[in-house]
Design an enzyme around this catalytic site. Sequence first.
Site, PDB file in Angstrom:
ATOM      1  N   SER A 136      25.164  42.553  43.617  1.00 52.88           N
ATOM      2  CA  SER A 136      26.062  42.641  42.471  1.00 52.88           C
ATOM      3  C   SER A 136      25.234  42.850  41.210  1.00 52.88           C
ATOM      4  O   SER A 136      24.319  42.072  40.924  1.00 52.88           O
ATOM      5  CB  SER A 136      26.898  41.364  42.346  1.00 52.88           C
ATOM      6  OG  SER A 136      27.768  41.425  41.249  1.00 52.88           O
ATOM      7  N   LYS A 162      27.523  46.734  44.180  1.00 48.13           N
ATOM      8  CA  LYS A 162      28.682  46.382  43.353  1.00 48.13           C
ATOM      9  C   LYS A 162      28.265  46.410  41.897  1.00 48.13           C
ATOM     10  O   LYS A 162      27.257  45.821  41.513  1.00 48.13           O
ATOM     11  CB  LYS A 162      29.223  44.990  43.713  1.00 48.13           C
ATOM     12  CG  LYS A 162      30.427  44.596  42.866  1.00 48.13           C
ATOM     13  CD  LYS A 162      31.121  43.352  43.392  1.00 48.13           C
ATOM     14  CE  LYS A 162      30.538  42.084  42.841  1.00 48.13           C
ATOM     15  NZ  LYS A 162      31.358  40.886  43.181  1.00 48.13           N
ATOM     16  N   LYS A 164      29.550  45.769  37.921  1.00 44.02           N
ATOM     17  CA  LYS A 164      30.535  45.201  37.010  1.00 44.02           C
ATOM     18  C   LYS A 164      30.957  46.269  36.001  1.00 44.02           C
ATOM     19  O   LYS A 164      30.113  47.011  35.474  1.00 44.02           O
ATOM     20  CB  LYS A 164      29.959  43.995  36.272  1.00 44.02           C
ATOM     21  CG  LYS A 164      29.543  42.838  37.183  1.00 44.02           C
ATOM     22  CD  LYS A 164      30.745  42.104  37.745  1.00 44.02           C
ATOM     23  CE  LYS A 164      30.324  40.867  38.526  1.00 44.02           C
ATOM     24  NZ  LYS A 164      31.468  40.077  39.017  1.00 44.02           N
ATOM     25  N   ASP A 189      33.680  46.092  40.072  1.00 52.06           N
ATOM     26  CA  ASP A 189      34.307  44.785  39.868  1.00 52.06           C
ATOM     27  C   ASP A 189      34.704  44.665  38.404  1.00 52.06           C
ATOM     28  O   ASP A 189      33.851  44.653  37.514  1.00 52.06           O
ATOM     29  CB  ASP A 189      33.338  43.674  40.248  1.00 52.06           C
ATOM     30  CG  ASP A 189      33.973  42.289  40.170  1.00 52.06           C
ATOM     31  OD1 ASP A 189      35.172  42.206  39.845  1.00 52.06           O
ATOM     32  OD2 ASP A 189      33.282  41.301  40.440  1.00 52.06           O
ATOM     33  N   GLU A 214      37.629  45.807  42.375  1.00 52.96           N
ATOM     34  CA  GLU A 214      37.935  44.382  42.534  1.00 52.96           C
ATOM     35  C   GLU A 214      38.608  43.824  41.284  1.00 52.96           C
ATOM     36  O   GLU A 214      38.113  44.005  40.167  1.00 52.96           O
ATOM     37  CB  GLU A 214      36.642  43.614  42.826  1.00 52.96           C
ATOM     38  CG  GLU A 214      36.845  42.150  43.150  1.00 52.96           C
ATOM     39  CD  GLU A 214      35.527  41.453  43.459  1.00 52.96           C
ATOM     40  OE1 GLU A 214      35.573  40.239  43.709  1.00 52.96           O
ATOM     41  OE2 GLU A 214      34.470  42.108  43.439  1.00 52.96           O
ATOM     42  N   ASP A 239      40.532  39.061  44.082  1.00 53.45           N
ATOM     43  CA  ASP A 239      39.577  37.960  44.018  1.00 53.45           C
ATOM     44  C   ASP A 239      40.266  36.772  43.356  1.00 53.45           C
ATOM     45  O   ASP A 239      40.825  35.905  44.029  1.00 53.45           O
ATOM     46  CB  ASP A 239      38.348  38.420  43.227  1.00 53.45           C
ATOM     47  CG  ASP A 239      37.328  37.330  42.955  1.00 53.45           C
ATOM     48  OD1 ASP A 239      37.553  36.169  43.332  1.00 53.45           O
ATOM     49  OD2 ASP A 239      36.279  37.623  42.337  1.00 53.45           O
ATOM     50  N   LYS A 263      36.101  33.678  48.405  1.00 57.59           N
ATOM     51  CA  LYS A 263      35.082  32.800  47.841  1.00 57.59           C
ATOM     52  C   LYS A 263      35.455  31.366  48.220  1.00 57.59           C
ATOM     53  O   LYS A 263      36.561  30.906  47.926  1.00 57.59           O
ATOM     54  CB  LYS A 263      35.007  32.948  46.323  1.00 57.59           C
ATOM     55  CG  LYS A 263      34.420  34.272  45.862  1.00 57.59           C
ATOM     56  CD  LYS A 263      34.429  34.382  44.346  1.00 57.59           C
ATOM     57  CE  LYS A 263      33.794  35.699  43.909  1.00 57.59           C
ATOM     58  NZ  LYS A 263      33.975  35.920  42.446  1.00 57.59           N
ATOM     59  N   GLY A 291      30.247  36.186  45.664  1.00 57.80           N
ATOM     60  CA  GLY A 291      29.230  35.251  45.195  1.00 57.80           C
ATOM     61  C   GLY A 291      29.548  34.716  43.816  1.00 57.80           C
ATOM     62  O   GLY A 291      30.271  35.339  43.034  1.00 57.80           O
TER      63      GLY A 291
END
Length: 372
Positions: A136, A162, A164, A189, A214, A239, A263, A291
Amino acid sequence: MEIKHIVLRHMKMQLLSPFTTSLGTEYDKDFVLVEIRSKDGISGWAESVAAIDPYYKEETVKSNWSIMNDFLIPLLLERPVEHPDEVSERFAHIRGNFMAKSALEGAIWDIYAKQKGIPLSEALGGEKKQIDVGISIGIQNTIPELLDLVAGYVKEGYKRIKVKIQPGWDVEPLSAIREQFPDIPLMADANTAYTLADIDHLKQLDAFNLTMIEQPLEHDDIVDHATLQRRLQTPICLDESIHSVEDARKAFQLGSCKIINIKIGRVGGLTEAKKIHDFCKANDIPVWCGGMLESGIGRAHNVAITTLSNFIMPGDTAASSRYWEHDIIAPAVTVENGLITVPDETGIGYEPDLERIQEYTLYSKTFTSSNT
């Protein structure tokens, strides 16, 4: 099992580098580390993934400490625990506070596996001996910096990248990654950064062949996500919106997503995580393990749950060295060619480093069973 002591530690660890998302930037990781000691001398370990600020979810380190101190620990010490599944049942009438509940339940799962003489992964019903992992990447200052990071992680063999995103940092960086790395598994994400007013903008992401986007919309939404999913080719992964198997069922029925991120802390523990996994497997919904910048203790729990068969997408459980100069377990979690080898030692499979734990502890409190 009969509980002898419960020890809460407020920990603070410095990240190797700042981690930026649409919710803000983290430089350090404050968290509550839980150690539960059984009457037969076995220690079980887990951690709360609540942060110092209520930006990802409403829980914080301080609120977790308070709810454990005032409500959850007294309930846990009332009587022995025959099986870890009982913990979530015992806590059921306490609303919310999933991360606090998960931390205590996780330590019980660790003891249970150690008492059985088996790895936590086996106690959960896991099958895999190795798990695929991704990486990530937070929001960077420039696209060249982002591309350098991606290139490094691709070279290290991570199975999925991934990135952000947020308004103003989405189409351009993803386009640049796709141009340089046309074939890598890539996901975005959003951490709730968009609204339905952004549908036409988000449709531009369909051009990048993303594995998923996400949580683009609000943290508690499943209705608007269904509207958005009907307009996007890119699969939506939920999520923050999923706290239970009931949430997963409703999202599935509404068509709110095609993938779910599990998660452990967000859903209240390993027992609920297994229930969500089983529901998703029965309904052909892929899952993966997200995570929360965990220390090695929480990372070990993530490794264990990811061994379940429907965790078919690489998760966020990167190597310890991605985040920490010195982790609080021995050995540290390592990644080779995008794979983590699942430990075969009992319990979480990694030994807590008590010297490091003491070094990073700001303060602690011990609770003793009146039955001891």
